[in-house]
Design an enzyme around this catalytic site. Structure first.
Site, PDB file in Angstrom:
ATOM      1  N   GLY A  36      -1.689   0.750   7.470  1.00  0.00           N
ATOM      2  CA  GLY A  36      -2.978   0.051   7.533  1.00  0.00           C
ATOM      3  C   GLY A  36      -2.928  -1.208   6.676  1.00  0.00           C
ATOM      4  O   GLY A  36      -3.291  -2.308   7.120  1.00  0.00           O
ATOM      5  N   HIS A  37      -2.446  -1.049   5.437  1.00  0.00           N
ATOM      6  CA  HIS A  37      -2.304  -2.200   4.542  1.00  0.00           C
ATOM      7  C   HIS A  37      -1.360  -3.245   5.158  1.00  0.00           C
ATOM      8  O   HIS A  37      -1.632  -4.447   5.140  1.00  0.00           O
ATOM      9  CB  HIS A  37      -1.709  -1.774   3.199  1.00  0.00           C
ATOM     10  CG  HIS A  37      -2.588  -0.871   2.377  1.00  0.00           C
ATOM     11  ND1 HIS A  37      -2.231   0.422   2.064  1.00  0.00           N
ATOM     12  CD2 HIS A  37      -3.786  -1.074   1.789  1.00  0.00           C
ATOM     13  CE1 HIS A  37      -3.167   0.973   1.319  1.00  0.00           C
ATOM     14  NE2 HIS A  37      -4.133   0.093   1.126  1.00  0.00           N
ATOM     15  N   ARG A 187      -5.610   7.978   0.064  1.00  0.00           N
ATOM     16  CA  ARG A 187      -6.123   9.288  -0.372  1.00  0.00           C
ATOM     17  C   ARG A 187      -5.677  10.424   0.545  1.00  0.00           C
ATOM     18  O   ARG A 187      -5.805  11.596   0.172  1.00  0.00           O
ATOM     19  CB  ARG A 187      -7.651   9.258  -0.477  1.00  0.00           C
ATOM     20  CG  ARG A 187      -8.145   8.463  -1.671  1.00  0.00           C
ATOM     21  CD  ARG A 187      -9.627   8.711  -1.952  1.00  0.00           C
ATOM     22  NE  ARG A 187     -10.030   8.154  -3.227  1.00  0.00           N
ATOM     23  CZ  ARG A 187     -10.605   6.954  -3.376  1.00  0.00           C
ATOM     24  NH1 ARG A 187     -10.849   6.196  -2.337  1.00  0.00           N
ATOM     25  NH2 ARG A 187     -10.952   6.526  -4.581  1.00  0.00           N
TER      26      ARG A 187
HETATM   27  P1  AMP Z   1      -7.339   0.086  -0.586  1.00  0.00           P
HETATM   28  O1  AMP Z   1      -5.944  -0.031  -1.086  1.00  0.00           O
HETATM   29  O2  AMP Z   1      -7.672   1.457  -0.078  1.00  0.00           O
HETATM   30  O3  AMP Z   1      -8.347  -0.472  -1.543  1.00  0.00           O
HETATM   31  O4  AMP Z   1      -7.419  -0.821   0.709  1.00  0.00           O
HETATM   32  C1  AMP Z   1      -7.051  -2.175   0.667  1.00  0.00           C
HETATM   33  C2  AMP Z   1      -7.474  -2.839   1.958  1.00  0.00           C
HETATM   34  O5  AMP Z   1      -6.849  -2.184   3.054  1.00  0.00           O
HETATM   35  C3  AMP Z   1      -8.994  -2.751   2.206  1.00  0.00           C
HETATM   36  O6  AMP Z   1      -9.438  -3.958   2.791  1.00  0.00           O
HETATM   37  C4  AMP Z   1      -9.093  -1.603   3.175  1.00  0.00           C
HETATM   38  O7  AMP Z   1     -10.243  -1.665   4.009  1.00  0.00           O
HETATM   39  C5  AMP Z   1      -7.835  -1.796   3.988  1.00  0.00           C
HETATM   40  N1  AMP Z   1      -7.452  -0.546   4.637  1.00  0.00           N
HETATM   41  C6  AMP Z   1      -7.177   0.644   4.051  1.00  0.00           C
HETATM   42  N2  AMP Z   1      -6.894   1.572   4.984  1.00  0.00           N
HETATM   43  C7  AMP Z   1      -7.005   0.956   6.185  1.00  0.00           C
HETATM   44  C8  AMP Z   1      -6.835   1.385   7.538  1.00  0.00           C
HETATM   45  N3  AMP Z   1      -6.527   2.640   7.845  1.00  0.00           N
HETATM   46  N4  AMP Z   1      -7.034   0.481   8.512  1.00  0.00           N
HETATM   47  C9  AMP Z   1      -7.375  -0.797   8.219  1.00  0.00           C
HETATM   48  N5  AMP Z   1      -7.534  -1.260   6.973  1.00  0.00           N
HETATM   49  C10 AMP Z   1      -7.353  -0.393   5.963  1.00  0.00           C
END
Ligand code: AMP
Length: 281
Positions: A36-37, A187
């Site tokens: 996703g990232h 998570r």
């Molecule tokens: P985080 O590391 O969880 O703070 O996420 C960093 C960025 O990645 C944020 O903009 C999230 O919305 C995005 N993100 C995390 N998981 C996903 C996913 N499964 N699909 C799309 N974007 C994601």
């Protein structure tokens, strides 16, 4: 790939790029990267000449009873993944660098932050808005990419940028899912095998809602009741909330007209998961 740990150094690097006329695209993350990232990183590559990714587990967006200490971290793996993606800079500040002694300022996007997840995680979006403001001032990007997985966060950032006149284009990126539909999340690493299976109830319940709307159902109550029923059937799951909302203000609505956001938060054991979908007629 350069690894930059100091805000002043990050600012100098960005200033030099700007002087060369290069467009800086930025992806803020908390690390423990997944596809996703990386999909956000690829999207950033299209929107700019050089890509900066930050890895910072931001303590101020975690409540005292939340998982700041346990949040998964693997800097070496993150570094290798970003290097492979051709990222120019990995911005990796320490907590002390971001919140030195005497730090006392915060940014609050008041109305949006009180809804949905904000009602269950007091202070969370204030922590997010504050750290994103700081990251924007450190990286000084032209464009920043955020995932729709955290739909409310994306709307908070859009408001923040508009209200405080950050000269940054905000791009939303669709949710990236595992093959079986579970939305990717750092998570997810908390889930054991049984919980991982149980976590599919989020995607299942959203799909059920999509099918209902396709079949002509538009009443919020009927749709959210069906989602609740789907989550309740899963014994390891506990629904925190499910709401049908306006896609911009996130205010609760009682029927789908044109487009609506269906958002939910569910606890699977000790792990809190969120997911959402846009319902369209
Ligand atoms: P985080 O590391 O969880 O703070 O996420 C960093 C960025 O990645 C944020 O903009 C999230 O919305 C995005 N993100 C995390 N998981 C996903 C996913 N499964 N699909 C799309 N974007 C994601």
């Amino acid at each position: 790939m350069q690894i930059i740990e100091k805000i002043s150094e990050m600012q100098s690097w960005s200033e030099a790029q700007r002087c060369k006329g290069r467009r800086i695209a930025f992806v803020p993350t908390m690390g423990f990267l997944h596809q996703g990232h990386l999909s956000l990183v690829r999207c950033a590559r299209e929107g700019g000449d050089c890509v900066v990714v930050s890895v910072f587990v931001n303590p101020s967006q975690f409540g005292p009873q939340e998982d700041f200490g346990a949040y998964p971290r693997d800097f070496d793996r993150d570094r290798k993944l970003l290097e492979k993606e051709g990222v120019e800079v990995l911005f990796y500040p320490a907590v002390q660098e971001m919140y030195p002694h005497g730090f006392q300022t915060s940014v609050e996007v008041s109305e949006l932050s009180a809804l949905l997840c904000g009602a269950h995680r007091k202070g969370h979006f204030q922590g997010v808005a504050t750290v994103v403001s700081k990251l924007f001032n450190a990286v000084r990007p032209h464009v920043a990419v955020f995932g729709e997985k955290d739909y409310q966060q994306l709307q908070v950032i859009r408001s923040l940028v508009r209200d405080l006149n950050f000269d940054i284009e905000i791009v939303g990126h669709p949710i990236v899912r595992e093959a079986d539909g579970l939305a990717m999340s750092s998570r997810n690493a908390y889930l054991n095998r049984e919980e991982r299976k149980a976590a599919l109830c989020l995607f299942r319940s959203l799909n059920r809602a999509v099918s209902m709307v396709q079949a002509g159902e538009v009443t919020a109550r009927v749709i959210t009741d069906a989602v609740k029923a789907e989550i309740t059937r899963e014994s390891l799951a506990r629904l925190e909330y499910v709401k049908l909302c306006d896609t911009v203000t996130l205010a609760e609505i009682d029927r789908v007209q044109d487009r609506a956001l269906l958002a939910l938060a569910v606890r699977i054991g000790k792990t809190r998961l969120i997911d959402n979908t846009i319902l369209t007629i």
